[in-house]
Design a protein around this motif. Sequence first.
Motif, PDB file in Angstrom:
ATOM      1  N   ASN A 287      41.846  22.083  52.577  1.00 36.30           N
ATOM      2  CA  ASN A 287      41.820  22.204  50.836  1.00 36.30           C
ATOM      3  C   ASN A 287      41.246  23.471  50.635  1.00 36.30           C
ATOM      4  OD1 ASN A 287      44.576  21.302  50.866  1.00 36.30           O
ATOM      5  ND2 ASN A 287      43.607  19.324  50.944  1.00 36.30           N
ATOM      6  N   ARG A 288      39.406  23.127  51.183  1.00 36.24           N
ATOM      7  CA  ARG A 288      38.421  23.971  50.418  1.00 36.24           C
ATOM      8  C   ARG A 288      38.716  25.336  51.171  1.00 36.24           C
ATOM      9  NH1 ARG A 288      33.528  19.509  51.785  1.00 36.24           N
ATOM     10  NH2 ARG A 288      34.224  17.715  50.361  1.00 36.24           N
ATOM     11  N   GLY A 289      38.768  24.614  51.811  1.00 36.80           N
ATOM     12  CA  GLY A 289      38.916  27.142  52.740  1.00 36.80           C
ATOM     13  C   GLY A 289      39.762  27.573  51.859  1.00 36.80           C
ATOM     14  N   ARG A 290      41.584  27.183  51.617  1.00 30.24           N
ATOM     15  CA  ARG A 290      42.592  27.877  50.381  1.00 30.24           C
ATOM     16  C   ARG A 290      41.567  28.433  49.150  1.00 30.24           C
ATOM     17  NH1 ARG A 290      46.400  31.831  51.255  1.00 30.24           N
ATOM     18  NH2 ARG A 290      47.362  30.824  49.656  1.00 30.24           N
ATOM     19  N   GLN A 291      40.865  26.937  48.580  1.00 25.87           N
ATOM     20  CA  GLN A 291      40.877  27.217  46.988  1.00 25.87           C
ATOM     21  C   GLN A 291      39.612  28.598  46.938  1.00 25.87           C
ATOM     22  OE1 GLN A 291      39.022  23.050  46.040  1.00 25.87           O
ATOM     23  NE2 GLN A 291      40.994  22.422  46.040  1.00 25.87           N
ATOM     24  N   ALA A 292      38.586  28.257  48.074  1.00 21.59           N
ATOM     25  CA  ALA A 292      38.305  29.292  48.026  1.00 21.59           C
ATOM     26  C   ALA A 292      38.225  30.958  48.665  1.00 21.59           C
ATOM     27  CB  ALA A 292      36.642  29.075  49.781  1.00 21.59           C
ATOM     28  N   SER A 293      39.641  30.743  49.289  1.00 14.36           N
ATOM     29  CA  SER A 293      39.990  32.491  49.661  1.00 14.36           C
ATOM     30  C   SER A 293      41.248  32.832  48.417  1.00 14.36           C
ATOM     31  CB  SER A 293      40.958  32.147  50.662  1.00 14.36           C
ATOM     32  OG  SER A 293      42.203  33.125  51.229  1.00 14.36           O
ATOM     33  N   ILE A 294      41.622  31.599  48.169  1.00 12.28           N
ATOM     34  CA  ILE A 294      42.333  32.148  46.876  1.00 12.28           C
ATOM     35  C   ILE A 294      40.796  32.892  45.295  1.00 12.28           C
ATOM     36  CG2 ILE A 294      43.576  31.209  44.353  1.00 12.28           C
ATOM     37  CD1 ILE A 294      44.444  29.618  47.066  1.00 12.28           C
ATOM     38  N   THR A 295      40.338  31.976  45.321  1.00 14.28           N
ATOM     39  CA  THR A 295      38.897  32.636  44.539  1.00 14.28           C
ATOM     40  C   THR A 295      38.915  33.964  44.843  1.00 14.28           C
ATOM     41  OG1 THR A 295      38.319  30.307  44.134  1.00 14.28           O
ATOM     42  CG2 THR A 295      36.849  31.464  43.779  1.00 14.28           C
ATOM     43  N   ASN A 296      38.165  33.464  46.207  1.00 17.31           N
ATOM     44  CA  ASN A 296      37.999  35.580  46.827  1.00 17.31           C
ATOM     45  C   ASN A 296      38.538  36.487  46.089  1.00 17.31           C
ATOM     46  OD1 ASN A 296      35.248  34.270  47.297  1.00 17.31           O
ATOM     47  ND2 ASN A 296      36.009  34.265  50.062  1.00 17.31           N
ATOM     48  N   GLU A 297      40.119  36.227  46.135  1.00 17.46           N
ATOM     49  CA  GLU A 297      40.688  36.944  46.300  1.00 17.46           C
ATOM     50  C   GLU A 297      41.416  37.274  44.730  1.00 17.46           C
ATOM     51  OE1 GLU A 297      44.750  35.222  47.288  1.00 17.46           O
ATOM     52  OE2 GLU A 297      44.771  35.930  49.482  1.00 17.46           O
ATOM     53  N   LEU A 298      41.565  36.626  44.106  1.00 17.80           N
ATOM     54  CA  LEU A 298      40.916  37.045  42.274  1.00 17.80           C
ATOM     55  C   LEU A 298      39.836  37.686  41.924  1.00 17.80           C
ATOM     56  CD1 LEU A 298      41.779  33.360  40.902  1.00 17.80           C
ATOM     57  CD2 LEU A 298      43.351  34.844  41.267  1.00 17.80           C
ATOM     58  N   VAL A 299      38.858  36.562  42.623  1.00 20.36           N
ATOM     59  CA  VAL A 299      37.136  37.972  42.485  1.00 20.36           C
ATOM     60  C   VAL A 299      37.393  39.332  42.787  1.00 20.36           C
ATOM     61  CG1 VAL A 299      34.874  38.619  43.344  1.00 20.36           C
ATOM     62  CG2 VAL A 299      36.012  35.908  42.706  1.00 20.36           C
ATOM     63  N   ASP A 300      38.003  39.141  43.344  1.00 22.83           N
ATOM     64  CA  ASP A 300      38.543  41.315  44.161  1.00 22.83           C
ATOM     65  C   ASP A 300      39.289  42.513  42.893  1.00 22.83           C
ATOM     66  OD1 ASP A 300      37.114  40.199  46.400  1.00 22.83           O
ATOM     67  OD2 ASP A 300      38.493  39.608  47.418  1.00 22.83           O
ATOM     68  N   ILE A 301      40.684  41.323  42.727  1.00 20.66           N
ATOM     69  CA  ILE A 301      41.822  41.648  41.491  1.00 20.66           C
ATOM     70  C   ILE A 301      40.580  42.398  41.057  1.00 20.66           C
ATOM     71  CG2 ILE A 301      43.384  41.057  40.161  1.00 20.66           C
ATOM     72  CD1 ILE A 301      44.125  39.911  42.914  1.00 20.66           C
ATOM     73  N   ILE A 302      40.254  41.132  40.235  1.00 19.65           N
ATOM     74  CA  ILE A 302      39.167  41.508  38.725  1.00 19.65           C
ATOM     75  C   ILE A 302      38.144  42.286  38.963  1.00 19.65           C
ATOM     76  CG2 ILE A 302      37.624  40.505  36.443  1.00 19.65           C
ATOM     77  CD1 ILE A 302      39.297  37.920  37.616  1.00 19.65           C
ATOM     78  N   THR A 303      37.582  42.489  40.181  1.00 20.51           N
ATOM     79  CA  THR A 303      36.573  43.768  40.293  1.00 20.51           C
ATOM     80  C   THR A 303      37.064  44.795  40.415  1.00 20.51           C
ATOM     81  OG1 THR A 303      35.008  42.157  41.816  1.00 20.51           O
ATOM     82  CG2 THR A 303      34.664  44.356  41.625  1.00 20.51           C
ATOM     83  N   GLY A 304      38.454  44.735  40.907  1.00 23.78           N
ATOM     84  CA  GLY A 304      38.904  46.751  41.357  1.00 23.78           C
ATOM     85  C   GLY A 304      39.640  46.420  40.020  1.00 23.78           C
ATOM     86  N   ALA A 305      40.159  46.409  39.159  1.00 26.17           N
ATOM     87  CA  ALA A 305      41.045  46.019  37.558  1.00 26.17           C
ATOM     88  C   ALA A 305      39.001  46.166  36.658  1.00 26.17           C
ATOM     89  CB  ALA A 305      40.829  45.123  36.981  1.00 26.17           C
ATOM     90  N   SER A 306      38.482  45.715  37.149  1.00 23.71           N
ATOM     91  CA  SER A 306      37.116  46.017  36.213  1.00 23.71           C
ATOM     92  C   SER A 306      36.310  47.729  36.916  1.00 23.71           C
ATOM     93  CB  SER A 306      35.506  45.404  36.329  1.00 23.71           C
ATOM     94  OG  SER A 306      36.682  43.823  35.878  1.00 23.71           O
ATOM     95  N   ALA A 307      36.532  47.633  38.314  1.00 22.47           N
ATOM     96  CA  ALA A 307      36.002  48.940  38.306  1.00 22.47           C
ATOM     97  C   ALA A 307      37.047  50.503  38.545  1.00 22.47           C
ATOM     98  CB  ALA A 307      35.512  49.095  39.649  1.00 22.47           C
ATOM     99  N   LEU A 308      37.799  50.007  38.373  1.00 19.15           N
ATOM    100  CA  LEU A 308      38.651  51.334  37.384  1.00 19.15           C
ATOM    101  C   LEU A 308      39.538  52.016  36.256  1.00 19.15           C
ATOM    102  CD1 LEU A 308      42.213  50.185  39.761  1.00 19.15           C
ATOM    103  CD2 LEU A 308      40.824  52.059  40.438  1.00 19.15           C
TER     104      LEU A 308
END
Length: 308
Positions: A287-308
């Motif tokens: 569960n902790r690994g899954r939550q960390a993976s989801i958090t990383n995906e959200l961070v990547d999406i937000i970072t990509g959106a901010s970069a574009l």
Amino acid sequence: MLVRRTLSRAPAAFSGAGAGNARNMATLREIELRLKSVKNIEKITKTMKMIASSQLTKAQRAMNAGKEYGVANSEVFAHSSTTSAANTSRLFIVVSSDKGLCGGIHSSVTKATRRAFSGSEESPLLEAETKKPVEVDGDSPIFIVGDKSKSQLSRVLANNLRMTFNQIGRDIPTFADAAGVADLIIKSGVTYDSVVIVYNKFVSAVSYEPAVMEVRGESALKESDGFKAYEMEDDFTKDLAEFSLANAIYAALVEGHACEVSARRNAMDNASKNAGDMITALQMKYNRGRQASITNELVDIITGASAL
């Protein structure tokens, strides 16, 4: 120019994030596979515990009936004098089984046999009057019932092994099994004054302890004062010694079988509890690994959106 710089940085950010997510997913897959295997093991141990619990009642009933044979032997030998330990040649019978997954049930009789041969203070074979360890000849023959103790004793007392028996005790032992073992021992041609049976004594449903039972041979019965007082046929003591040996082996077999079933139930219960604890720890880690993976995906999406 600003747009070009932003677009040139974005692929690098996405590629690094993708590699991290791939590693996280690989770790999660490993945890998921391990979690699945532990759950399957838990199902097996719980099933084996239920089977052992159902067998324990029958084994205890057979043990209580088989103990009467040992009590009859004790009454017979109570009226026969004991020969001196120095002039007594002993034959050892170690009672175990062919099955595993039952804790230290087999190693207990193996250790008791080794202590008897070493003459240590913890030896289970004691003199009746002084309660001191009996000196055992290092060349005393050993007969083993069960492959588990055979593999253990063959490492330290290989020269003493004379005969082994297997496929006994797969179900509740019968008197026919004990009579067959006694008949083969007598026909083996090994001479002895007494037979020492090393077996597991049933203390309770959760505990057992190694014990010994000594049975007199034909010559010891002939020389005893209690038997000399009566006129008997020549073959009487021989038949009595054979029957007494079969009785003692049967009593040891059924009691050892009850100890084995009880030990297997306790071992499977402990294994099920350990599997449950491991499942809880792995589930939390997943569960902790899954939550960390989801958090990383959200961070990547937000970072990509901010970069574009």
